[in-house]
Write an enzyme that holds these catalytic residues in place. Structure first.
Site, PDB file in Angstrom:
ATOM      1  N   VAL A 130       0.905  -1.147   0.000  1.00 31.15           N
ATOM      2  CA  VAL A 130       0.000   0.000   0.000  1.00 31.15           C
ATOM      3  C   VAL A 130       0.950   1.204   0.000  1.00 31.15           C
ATOM      4  O   VAL A 130       1.488   1.568   1.044  1.00 31.15           O
ATOM      5  CB  VAL A 130      -0.936  -0.010   1.222  1.00 31.15           C
ATOM      6  CG1 VAL A 130      -1.826   1.224   1.235  1.00 31.15           C
ATOM      7  CG2 VAL A 130      -1.779  -1.290   1.237  1.00 31.15           C
ATOM      8  N   PRO A 131       1.202   1.780  -1.174  1.00 28.75           N
ATOM      9  CA  PRO A 131       2.362   2.662  -1.371  1.00 28.75           C
ATOM     10  C   PRO A 131       2.240   4.064  -0.784  1.00 28.75           C
ATOM     11  O   PRO A 131       2.190   5.073  -1.493  1.00 28.75           O
ATOM     12  CB  PRO A 131       2.498   2.702  -2.896  1.00 28.75           C
ATOM     13  CG  PRO A 131       1.100   2.524  -3.386  1.00 28.75           C
ATOM     14  CD  PRO A 131       0.462   1.571  -2.415  1.00 28.75           C
ATOM     15  N   CYS A 132       2.278   4.128   0.532  1.00 31.05           N
ATOM     16  CA  CYS A 132       2.222   5.417   1.213  1.00 31.05           C
ATOM     17  C   CYS A 132       3.460   6.263   0.929  1.00 31.05           C
ATOM     18  O   CYS A 132       3.430   7.483   1.101  1.00 31.05           O
ATOM     19  CB  CYS A 132       2.022   5.231   2.714  1.00 31.05           C
ATOM     20  SG  CYS A 132       3.183   4.101   3.488  1.00 31.05           S
ATOM     21  N   HIS A 133       4.522   5.629   0.442  1.00 32.89           N
ATOM     22  CA  HIS A 133       5.734   6.376   0.103  1.00 32.89           C
ATOM     23  C   HIS A 133       5.527   7.284  -1.109  1.00 32.89           C
ATOM     24  O   HIS A 133       6.329   8.173  -1.355  1.00 32.89           O
ATOM     25  CB  HIS A 133       6.910   5.414  -0.138  1.00 32.89           C
ATOM     26  CG  HIS A 133       6.709   4.465  -1.277  1.00 32.89           C
ATOM     27  ND1 HIS A 133       5.995   3.292  -1.146  1.00 32.89           N
ATOM     28  CD2 HIS A 133       7.131   4.516  -2.556  1.00 32.89           C
ATOM     29  CE1 HIS A 133       5.985   2.666  -2.306  1.00 32.89           C
ATOM     30  NE2 HIS A 133       6.674   3.388  -3.185  1.00 32.89           N
TER      31      HIS A 133
END
Length: 169
Positions: A130-133
């Site tokens: 879950v690409p919070c970056h």
């Protein structure tokens, strides 16, 4: 490392990656957590006993090798309804692209909730997948990342490099 509670089994493993050790947890049917654990000792734990962990590790290996740009894993991050909306929207941010907290808030239909979006982003229990970056500050600066801004830079630079190689290489 299998722990059994009344109705839930938790499977865990810790793997190495270009951004340090990653600890993954599964409930046997869904990936529930992926955390940066820095210098934690590597521990294959339940990897061979849990097909969810096996698939997650295979997909992470392919992601870090530049062979995968999306994850296809069953996820169960828990959280509130608002957090789940934010986390679902994070998965829609294209590989090697970024979006601001404000843009993300508008996209989920809560245009005045950029701070709440930031808080939900910070509580994301399944990093990388879950690409919070891929979320940045309003001015485009790399701010706020639970794994540390240094890791955020590494992830974004790796994605940009893979994208350039695919588009022009």
């Amino acid at each position: 490392m299998t722990s059994q509670t009344s109705a839930t089994t938790t499977h865990t493993c810790t793997i190495g990656s270009p951004v340090g050790a990653l600890t993954l947890r599964s409930n046997g049917t869904h990936l529930t957590q992926l955390h940066f654990t820095g210098d934690a000792p590597l521990d294959r734990g339940d990897l061979n006993d849990d097909p969810v962990l096996t698939a997650a590790v295979e997909q992470l290996d392919a992601y870090f090798a530049g062979e995968r740009t999306e994850f296809d894993l069953p996820l169960d991050p828990g959280g509130t309804a608002f957090q789940r909306r934010v986390w679902a929207a994070l998965r829609e941010i294209p590989y090697a692209e970024t979006e601001t907290y404000g843009e993300l808030a508008r996209r989920i239909g809560s245009p005045t909730a950029s701070r709440a979006v930031g808080a939900a982003n910070g509580q994301n229990p399944i990093a990388i997948v879950v690409p919070c970056h891929r979320v940045v500050g309003a001015n485009g600066k790399l701010v706020g990342f639970g794994g540390g801004v240094d890791r955020k830079v590494v992830l974004l630079e790796r994605e940009a490099k893979v994208r350039l190689e695919r588009d022009f290489g």
